[in-house]
Enzyme design. Structure first.
Site, mmCIF file in Angstrom:
data_model
loop_
_atom_site.group_PDB
_atom_site.id
_atom_site.type_symbol
_atom_site.label_atom_id
_atom_site.label_comp_id
_atom_site.label_asym_id
_atom_site.label_seq_id
_atom_site.Cartn_x
_atom_site.Cartn_y
_atom_site.Cartn_z
ATOM 1 N N TRP A 120 64.320 45.575 113.621
ATOM 2 C CA TRP A 120 63.958 44.240 113.132
ATOM 3 C C TRP A 120 63.107 44.298 111.864
ATOM 4 O O TRP A 120 62.830 43.281 111.256
ATOM 5 C CB TRP A 120 63.224 43.453 114.219
ATOM 6 C CG TRP A 120 64.032 43.206 115.459
ATOM 7 C CD1 TRP A 120 65.312 43.618 115.716
ATOM 8 C CD2 TRP A 120 63.617 42.476 116.619
ATOM 9 N NE1 TRP A 120 65.711 43.195 116.962
ATOM 10 C CE2 TRP A 120 64.688 42.493 117.544
ATOM 11 C CE3 TRP A 120 62.443 41.818 116.982
ATOM 12 C CZ2 TRP A 120 64.615 41.873 118.792
ATOM 13 C CZ3 TRP A 120 62.360 41.193 118.225
ATOM 14 C CH2 TRP A 120 63.448 41.224 119.115
ATOM 15 N N HIS A 169 62.635 56.475 108.697
ATOM 16 C CA HIS A 169 63.516 55.478 108.061
ATOM 17 C C HIS A 169 63.355 55.574 106.541
ATOM 18 O O HIS A 169 62.257 55.824 106.036
ATOM 19 C CB HIS A 169 63.164 54.077 108.554
ATOM 20 C CG HIS A 169 64.181 53.061 108.148
ATOM 21 N ND1 HIS A 169 64.198 52.520 106.884
ATOM 22 C CD2 HIS A 169 65.220 52.518 108.823
ATOM 23 C CE1 HIS A 169 65.222 51.666 106.801
ATOM 24 N NE2 HIS A 169 65.856 51.654 107.963
ATOM 25 N N GLY A 204 70.929 46.953 103.602
ATOM 26 C CA GLY A 204 70.567 45.610 103.140
ATOM 27 C C GLY A 204 71.338 45.166 101.911
ATOM 28 O O GLY A 204 70.986 44.179 101.276
ATOM 29 N N SER A 237 74.257 47.982 106.538
ATOM 30 C CA SER A 237 75.138 46.808 106.474
ATOM 31 C C SER A 237 76.161 46.758 107.611
ATOM 32 O O SER A 237 77.301 46.334 107.409
ATOM 33 C CB SER A 237 75.830 46.733 105.107
ATOM 34 O OG SER A 237 74.859 46.580 104.079
ATOM 35 N N GLY A 273 70.154 46.582 110.901
ATOM 36 C CA GLY A 273 68.999 45.874 110.359
ATOM 37 C C GLY A 273 69.222 44.372 110.407
ATOM 38 O O GLY A 273 69.113 43.748 111.470
ATOM 39 N N GLY A 274 69.576 43.793 109.269
ATOM 40 C CA GLY A 274 69.715 42.336 109.136
ATOM 41 C C GLY A 274 70.469 41.652 110.269
ATOM 42 O O GLY A 274 70.015 40.628 110.798
HETATM 43 P P1 13P Z 1 70.932 46.622 107.265
HETATM 44 O O1 13P Z 1 71.762 46.566 108.512
HETATM 45 O O2 13P Z 1 70.182 45.338 107.012
HETATM 46 O O3 13P Z 1 71.687 47.108 106.084
HETATM 47 O O4 13P Z 1 69.762 47.696 107.534
HETATM 48 C C1 13P Z 1 70.099 48.938 108.030
HETATM 49 C C2 13P Z 1 68.856 49.632 108.431
HETATM 50 O O5 13P Z 1 68.036 49.988 107.618
HETATM 51 C C3 13P Z 1 68.642 49.852 109.863
HETATM 52 O O6 13P Z 1 67.572 50.701 110.084
#
Ligand code: 13P
Length: 256
Positions: free
Chosen positions: A11, A96, A174, A214, A235-236
């Protein structure tokens, strides 16, 4: 060997305690009964303990997004593995790319954190990945190799068995620019072969290697078809219950 896939939601710096409770309550309802995928949610530290109360009677696991390797003492602002455990988490994301990029985290730090997390009986998800400049300079494999060697220096086979790895190409995080299944599959295959050299075939075959960058409901199924992709670090798309649930459900169907 069958590896149970992991779908983990990172998150990042999002969600108040109340928002976290709402999101995880929905997830429990929507995917709480899925058994063939290990589901992990990683809220900010501040929401760990409240989210853990919601998850007491659930198989959905709780993770932290980072950790410090020392157990206690004069380390203002840091959180130790045992405090994370005390807050109810079982998993920790380590190394990360945002920590490496913005907070100067090194492979040596990743190594110490991963050791400390294992010692506390928590499950680490260790992140590796190249930048766009490194990929364009054909340095991807070299960069990943260095990160793996640094992160797992002086690890025993027994320790390595407890680790999961996330391959997250920095240029795909992202950006909406997902690595193609072939690009990701190639690096995952390299990671498994490389770790097989150091820790043996059996350990390497058991390792879960997640893809991150992504990941969305419409690309997870294809990614998961790659033989060495064992799930995703999202992530998102993990910030929304419907989207994350869809990702988990797709992964569950591919896994059947
Ligand atoms: P996104 O899914 O937003 O690209 O982020 C990936 C991420 O960094 C998960 O740790």
């Amino acid at each position: 060997m069958t590896r149970k896939p992991i779908i983990a939601g990172n998150w990042k710096l999002n969600k108040t305690i109340q928002e976290a409770i709402e999101l995880v309550t929905l997830l429990k309802r929507q995917v709480g009964d899925i058994q063939n995928v290990e589901i992990v949610v990683c809220p900010p530290y501040t929401a760990l303990s409240s989210v853990s109360e919601i998850l007491v009677d659930s198989d959905i696991k709780l993770g932290a997004q980072d950790v410090y390797w020392e157990e206690k003492g004069a380390f203002t602002g840091e959180v130790s593995p045992s405090l994370i455990k005390d807050a109810g988490a079982q998993v920790v994301i380590i190394g990360h790319s945002e920590r490496r990029q913005f907070f100067h985290e090194t492979d040596e730090g990743v190594n110490k954190k991963t050791k400390a997390v294992l010692k506390a009986g928590l499950a680490p998800i260790v992140c590796v990945g190249e930048t766009l400049a490194e990929r364009e300079a054909d340095k991807t494999i070299r960069v990943i190799q260095d990160q793996l060697r640094g992160a797992f220096a002086h690890f025993s086979n027994g320790e390595m068995k407890e680790v999961a790895i996330a391959y997250e190409p920095v240029w795909a995080i992202g950006t909406g620019k997902v690595a193609t299944p072939l690009q990701a599959g190639e690096v995952h295959d390299f990671i498994r072969k490389e770790l097989s050299k150091s820790f043996g075939h059996e350990v390497a075959e058991g390792l879960r290697i997640l893809y991150g960058g992504s990941v969305k409901p419409d690309n997870i199924a294809r990614l998961m078809q790659e033989p060495d992709i064992d799930g995703a670090l999202v992530g998102g798309a993990s910030l929304d219950a419907a989207g994350f649930s869809e990702i988990v459900k797709s992964a569950s169907i591919v896994t059947v």
